[in-house]
Design an enzyme around this catalytic site. Structure first.
Site, mmCIF file in Angstrom:
data_model
loop_
_atom_site.group_PDB
_atom_site.id
_atom_site.type_symbol
_atom_site.label_atom_id
_atom_site.label_comp_id
_atom_site.label_asym_id
_atom_site.label_seq_id
_atom_site.Cartn_x
_atom_site.Cartn_y
_atom_site.Cartn_z
ATOM 1 N N GLU A 209 0.806 -1.226 0.000
ATOM 2 C CA GLU A 209 0.000 0.000 0.000
ATOM 3 C C GLU A 209 0.842 1.281 0.000
ATOM 4 O O GLU A 209 0.395 2.316 0.490
ATOM 5 C CB GLU A 209 -0.978 0.004 1.192
ATOM 6 C CG GLU A 209 -1.945 -1.164 1.191
ATOM 7 C CD GLU A 209 -3.011 -1.071 2.282
ATOM 8 O OE1 GLU A 209 -3.069 -0.046 2.980
ATOM 9 O OE2 GLU A 209 -3.798 -2.025 2.432
ATOM 10 N N GLU A 312 -5.190 -9.458 1.966
ATOM 11 C CA GLU A 312 -5.762 -9.241 3.299
ATOM 12 C C GLU A 312 -7.265 -9.340 3.191
ATOM 13 O O GLU A 312 -7.869 -8.696 2.327
ATOM 14 C CB GLU A 312 -5.454 -7.817 3.837
ATOM 15 C CG GLU A 312 -4.044 -7.581 4.280
ATOM 16 C CD GLU A 312 -3.841 -6.171 4.874
ATOM 17 O OE1 GLU A 312 -4.831 -5.420 5.036
ATOM 18 O OE2 GLU A 312 -2.683 -5.831 5.178
#
Ligand SMILES: *[C@@H]1O[C@H](CO)[C@@H](O)[C@H](O)[C@H]1NC(C)=O
Ligand SMILES: *[C@@H]1O[C@H](CO)[C@@H](O)[C@H](O)[C@H]1NC(C)=O
Ligand SMILES: *[C@@H]1O[C@H](CO)[C@@H](O)[C@H](O)[C@H]1NC(C)=O
Ligand SMILES: *[C@@H]1O[C@H](CO)[C@@H](O)[C@H](O)[C@H]1NC(C)=O
Length: 422
Positions: A209, A312
């Site tokens: 990210e 995730e």
């Protein structure tokens, strides 16, 4: 875990720590050798001087370190160097206690060992990682890490080998826009491959990210990925997939990745827990899988799309006040996602890493964000939080050395009804 921190003062630098560890090891060896030589001499002298006494004596010694020192009573020589205390007098504890509540139903599990934050002075130990892997190996065959700091990857692979459990590891070189941080990750990665080999490596993610956090542009991330890929190739390790883990700019990144990893969170989308699994199937198809199919078509030589993986998926259990629309943190809601997602994803052949193995209280302290700290299946002390772990066939989830094949779900039938989020 706090106790561990006190026992292991902050390591200022990964390399220094390694050097220190090696020095300690060779020092320990040289003590043992010196100790043995002196002890042996003593035994010979003692045997000559006091042979009858030796056989008559009844010195019970079950301590290895003192095995040779039992005859000193008969002739008082200078004492041998004291034994160097070892953290593992009889080797690390590799006994796995089977927990009947656990089932190996998960494709993969996200994991951050406690004490693996460089800025907090590290402190993670092999013993602690061993205890985590003992449990994790009863839930999954794959573990995904977030960085290389504090030798966390080395410890995890050491634990896997010591426990002889069948597990692969997905590595991450943490990217935060600071070149010092990256260089440290990068150096540790090559050292890791040197020390532990690539047998257990499932792939390497350059960043997590980082583009979303605006710490790096997609173009720069691509340059870093290409560099890692190039260097792996020069080492004959081009089979290891290289990618990033990202929730933004996927269409720029996908052509340069060997796999597409996306952190998919129905919680942050504000879905009700009972809708979360359905939301996830659609999101994964629209944002991750469909673009890989388009990408494969764009490159005529490709016969197959590159794999897309949910890196995730999970649900926080507290604090309840930090809800996002219909998504409320609670153990009951985490249970709902477990019950509606895990076995269903397995059946669909959708690869995913559950977020996450255990709670991370340090995140609350570091980011002042309690909602990021309580996504664990276990609390920080390894108590299981939900009351049931789904139990389902995990045939497609066995992990094989050197096999980088990733299952993919059948594309969803109705693309036209879907929204494009990115
Ligand atoms: C080894 O670890 C297990 C838990 O993983 C524990 O139950 C057991 O007591 C430990 N054995 C020793 C000798 O510490
Ligand atoms: C980058 O990280 C290092 C330590 O890893 C730190 O000393 C340095 O100040 C950081 N640089 C910036 C620009 O934040
Ligand atoms: C932490 O966040 C809360 C609100 O979530 C705020 O009231 C508090 O001042 C923050 N503390 C720090 C040290 O930033
Ligand atoms: C690799 O694993 C997949 C399942 O994930 C399996 O279908 C395939 O046969 C395996 N390939 C080899 C060469 O073992």
């Amino acid at each position: 875990m706090d106790q561990e921190k006190q026992l292991h003062p902050p390591a200022p630098d990964q390399a220094l720590e390694q050097v220190a560890r090696e020095q300690a090891r060779s020092k320990r060896t040289s003590y043992v050798i010196k100790g043995c030589t002196i002890a042996l001499l003593l035994v010979v002298i003692a045997a000559l001087v006091a042979l009858p006494q030796m056989f008559g004596g009844s010195n019970n010694n079950d301590d290895n370190n003192n095995r040779h020192h039992d005859n000193t009573a008969s002739s008082p020589p200078p004492p041998p160097p004291p034994p160097v205390p070892s953290p593992h007098p009889s080797g690390p504890n590799t006994t796995i206690i089977r927990d009947t509540r656990l089932h190996q139903s998960f494709y993969g599990m996200d994991y951050t060992p406690h004490g693996s934050q460089y800025y907090e002075g590290c402190g993670v130990t092999l013993d602690a990682v061993l205890e985590d892997i003992k449990i994790m190996s009863q839930l999954t065959t794959r573990v995904r890490l977030y960085g290389m700091d504090c030798d966390q990857a080395g410890l995890v692979v050491q634990a896997i080998k010591l426990l002889r459990v069948d597990m692969g590891v997905m590595l991450t070189l943490w990217v935060d826009g600071n070149s010092t941080t990256y260089q440290r990750q990068y150096n540790t990665f090559w050292k890791f491959l040197q020390d532990h080999g690539a047998d257990h490596v499932l792939g390497v993610s350059v960043g997590n990210e980082a583009v979303y956090r605006r710490q790096m542009e997609a173009a720069d991330l691509i340059t870093l990925m290409q560099d890692v890929k190039q260097r792996l190739k020069s080492m004959g390790l081009e089979q290891i997939p290289v990618f990033t883990t990202e929730i933004r700019d996927l269409k720029h990144l996908i052509p340069h990745e060997d796999a597409v990893l996306d952190n998919v969170h129905p919680f942050f989308a504000g879905t009700r827990p009972e809708d979360a699994a359905d939301w996830t199937w659609q999101y994964f198809y629209d944002v991750d899988q469909y673009p890989t199919l388009i990408d494969a078509k764009g490159r005529m030589q490709e016969t197959q799309a590159k794999p897309a993986i949910i890196s995730e998926i999970g649900w926080p259990t507290e604090p309840a006040a930090h809800r996002v629309k219909g998504a409320v943190p609670s153990i009951a809601n985490q249970q709902t996602l477990l019950d509606t997602f895990v076995c269903q994803a397995n059946q669909r052949q959708l690869p995913y890493y559950w977020f996450e193995f255990k709670d991370q209280p340090w995140k609350a302290a570091l980011f002042n964000e309690t909602r990021e700290s309580y996504w664990g299946l276990f609390d920080k002390d390894l108590n299981l939080k939900p009351s049931r772990i789904p139990k389902c066939n995990h045939n497609v989830h066995s992990w094989q050395k050197g096999n980088y094949t990733v299952p993919q779900p059948a594309p969803l039938p109705d693309k036209s009804s879907s929204k494009t989020t990115n």
